[in-house]
Design a protein around this motif. Sequence first.
Motif, PDB file in Angstrom:
ATOM      1  N   PHE A 141      -9.148 -24.975 -23.074  1.00 13.34           N
ATOM      2  CA  PHE A 141      -9.689 -26.309 -22.781  1.00 13.34           C
ATOM      3  C   PHE A 141     -10.713 -26.274 -21.645  1.00 13.34           C
ATOM      4  N   MET A 142     -11.180 -25.071 -21.341  1.00 10.34           N
ATOM      5  CA  MET A 142     -12.236 -24.884 -20.345  1.00 10.34           C
ATOM      6  C   MET A 142     -13.404 -24.117 -20.953  1.00 10.34           C
ATOM      7  N   MET A 143     -13.460 -24.066 -22.272  1.00  9.08           N
ATOM      8  CA  MET A 143     -14.434 -23.254 -22.986  1.00  9.08           C
ATOM      9  C   MET A 143     -15.610 -24.107 -23.454  1.00  9.08           C
ATOM     10  N   THR A 144     -16.813 -23.524 -23.423  1.00 12.19           N
ATOM     11  CA  THR A 144     -18.002 -24.221 -23.898  1.00 12.19           C
ATOM     12  C   THR A 144     -18.064 -24.177 -25.421  1.00 12.19           C
ATOM     13  N   ILE A 145     -18.974 -24.940 -25.995  1.00 15.41           N
ATOM     14  CA  ILE A 145     -19.106 -25.003 -27.445  1.00 15.41           C
ATOM     15  C   ILE A 145     -19.527 -23.651 -28.024  1.00 15.41           C
ATOM     16  N   SER A 146     -20.147 -22.802 -27.211  1.00 18.25           N
ATOM     17  CA  SER A 146     -20.592 -21.493 -27.681  1.00 18.25           C
ATOM     18  C   SER A 146     -19.579 -20.394 -27.397  1.00 18.25           C
ATOM     19  N   GLY A 147     -18.423 -20.757 -26.825  1.00 13.08           N
ATOM     20  CA  GLY A 147     -17.375 -19.770 -26.580  1.00 13.08           C
ATOM     21  C   GLY A 147     -17.406 -19.145 -25.205  1.00 13.08           C
ATOM     22  N   GLY A 148     -18.289 -19.626 -24.333  1.00 17.23           N
ATOM     23  CA  GLY A 148     -18.355 -19.110 -22.970  1.00 17.23           C
ATOM     24  C   GLY A 148     -17.479 -19.912 -22.025  1.00 17.23           C
ATOM     25  N   TYR A 149     -17.565 -19.556 -20.740  1.00 16.11           N
ATOM     26  CA  TYR A 149     -16.747 -20.223 -19.733  1.00 16.11           C
ATOM     27  C   TYR A 149     -17.600 -20.532 -18.509  1.00 16.11           C
ATOM     28  N   PRO A 150     -17.374 -21.680 -17.879  1.00 22.77           N
ATOM     29  CA  PRO A 150     -18.159 -22.047 -16.698  1.00 22.77           C
ATOM     30  C   PRO A 150     -17.737 -21.280 -15.451  1.00 22.77           C
ATOM     31  N   GLU A 151     -18.581 -21.363 -14.444  1.00 21.16           N
ATOM     32  CA  GLU A 151     -18.267 -20.745 -13.149  1.00 21.16           C
ATOM     33  C   GLU A 151     -17.423 -21.701 -12.315  1.00 21.16           C
ATOM     34  N   ASN A 152     -16.642 -21.143 -11.407  1.00 19.43           N
ATOM     35  CA  ASN A 152     -15.906 -21.969 -10.451  1.00 19.43           C
ATOM     36  C   ASN A 152     -16.882 -22.693  -9.539  1.00 19.43           C
ATOM     37  N   GLY A 153     -16.499 -23.876  -9.087  1.00 20.24           N
ATOM     38  CA  GLY A 153     -17.332 -24.625  -8.156  1.00 20.24           C
ATOM     39  C   GLY A 153     -17.357 -26.102  -8.475  1.00 20.24           C
ATOM     40  N   ASN A 154     -17.785 -26.932  -7.495  1.00 17.57           N
ATOM     41  CA  ASN A 154     -17.877 -28.386  -7.650  1.00 17.57           C
ATOM     42  C   ASN A 154     -16.538 -28.997  -8.052  1.00 17.57           C
ATOM     43  N   GLY A 155     -15.468 -28.455  -7.485  1.00 22.47           N
ATOM     44  CA  GLY A 155     -14.143 -29.005  -7.774  1.00 22.47           C
ATOM     45  C   GLY A 155     -13.445 -28.351  -8.948  1.00 22.47           C
ATOM     46  N   PHE A 156     -14.147 -27.472  -9.680  1.00 25.31           N
ATOM     47  CA  PHE A 156     -13.531 -26.800 -10.822  1.00 25.31           C
ATOM     48  C   PHE A 156     -13.128 -25.384 -10.455  1.00 25.31           C
ATOM     49  N   ALA A 157     -11.941 -24.985 -10.874  1.00 26.64           N
ATOM     50  CA  ALA A 157     -11.478 -23.614 -10.668  1.00 26.64           C
ATOM     51  C   ALA A 157     -10.467 -23.279 -11.757  1.00 26.64           C
ATOM     52  N   TYR A 158     -10.535 -22.071 -12.260  1.00 28.26           N
ATOM     53  CA  TYR A 158      -9.564 -21.626 -13.260  1.00 28.26           C
ATOM     54  C   TYR A 158      -8.191 -21.470 -12.616  1.00 28.26           C
TER      55      TYR A 158
END
Length: 477
Positions: free
Chosen positions: A81-98
Amino acid sequence: MPPAKKEVRPSSRGGRARTPAFVKNLRGVKNWKEAREWLEWRGIEDIECITPDQAGVARGKMMPSKKFTSNTSLALPSAVFMMTISGGYPENGNGFAYPEDDGDLKLMPDLSTLSVVPWESDPTAQVICDLVHQDGRSVEFTPRNVLKRVVAAYDKRGLKPVVAPEIEFYLVRKNPDPDYPLVPPVGRSGRPIGGGAGYSIAGVNEFDELIDDIYHFSESQGLEIDTLIHEEGAGQLEINLRHGDPIELADQVFLFKRTIREAALKHETYATFMAKPIQGQPGSAMHIHQSIIDKKTGKNVFSDPDGGESEAFGHFIGGMQKHVPNALVMFAPYVNSYRRLTQAASAPVNTKWGYDNRTVAFRVPRSDPAGRRLENRIPSSDANPYLAVAASLACGLIGMSKQIAPDAAMLTTANEDEIDLPRSLLEAVDLFEADEDLKELLGHSFAATYAAIKRAEFETFMEVISPWEREYLLLNV
């Protein structure tokens, strides 16, 4: 004519017993005992345990039906539920962290959504699942839970929202090479479908067999289609759903998208819910009609006892006008979405409202006082239905809570004025992150996760060189 025989099934004691009525339900059972009998009566071999990800894509697990009913624990990694439509993953930052452990989230089947999968050759069923943490807490950032959170906020105020989505989509010829533009399909006439066929019955009849399969697949799953029409675009259709509970209707849109794609593939055609799939053709929208019911009285709070418009109706509109631009990233979630939102087109690019005016963002259809509602015309059909409905209802609820007054109704054409909405995905993300009221209502964990995904998708898009750049920059600059 002799009377019809009552349907019976073998009894576990060797006799014969009546078939319980619930096993004939096309959609949903009450408990696991009923689920077991429902599956056995149909001879179901496999079951798909599915849940929508941030894009509205069905994720989950398939298993034998006997394993499904034997207290099996189901789980998915939180990273799904943290995956992009192309199957990638975002970087940590701006309040988001894995999460440090990327631990499993538990799938909790909602048995009220149990239905068959009519396009499968083997007897197969499907059930939509919610996500919880291992300790049972609801997972804040999953789309179905986001919508449940907004509906719960209404419930705390004694209110029940009612929605009715309208979904537009295109039928296009199969396109295995993404470098080639999409083109309209060939209908039963043997000729490529042209545009300008809005509300044409002949246009619908071009796809008779495909549409028959859509109806058949839908009926088998207990999904109700209100109407189906041919829209203005070449091979563009629209399905309207009957009004009802927001979660149930979002579930239906989620399943309808699967259904329509499968019906199209059966006829060697693609069905696409891209916002702007074909250059020069209209975009595809997912309009959302909304009304609010007082749970005690059962009355529509948008209407006063005398039948006039209530203050709550005005405040709902005011909230939409103020906050929808900040929530646009949930209504227009991809770079392609913004190609639909252009000036002087059928899609609104303003925050105006009006009576039966299709050039405004928020249209009040003609109705009696009990049916008074507001249509949000901004969402595109590529939006995740759970998130689009959640965002729309959230904007209206903020307006009612904070008593935000609306502008005057627009009485003329509104889509030729200045554009009031963000023009790009990144601008929309910035506005979304700055709206504290929206983030509080939707959930901070969801907001941070969703914004991170959208930023990552934009960066992936920027890696692609478009035909426009090769056409005009290759030999000219």
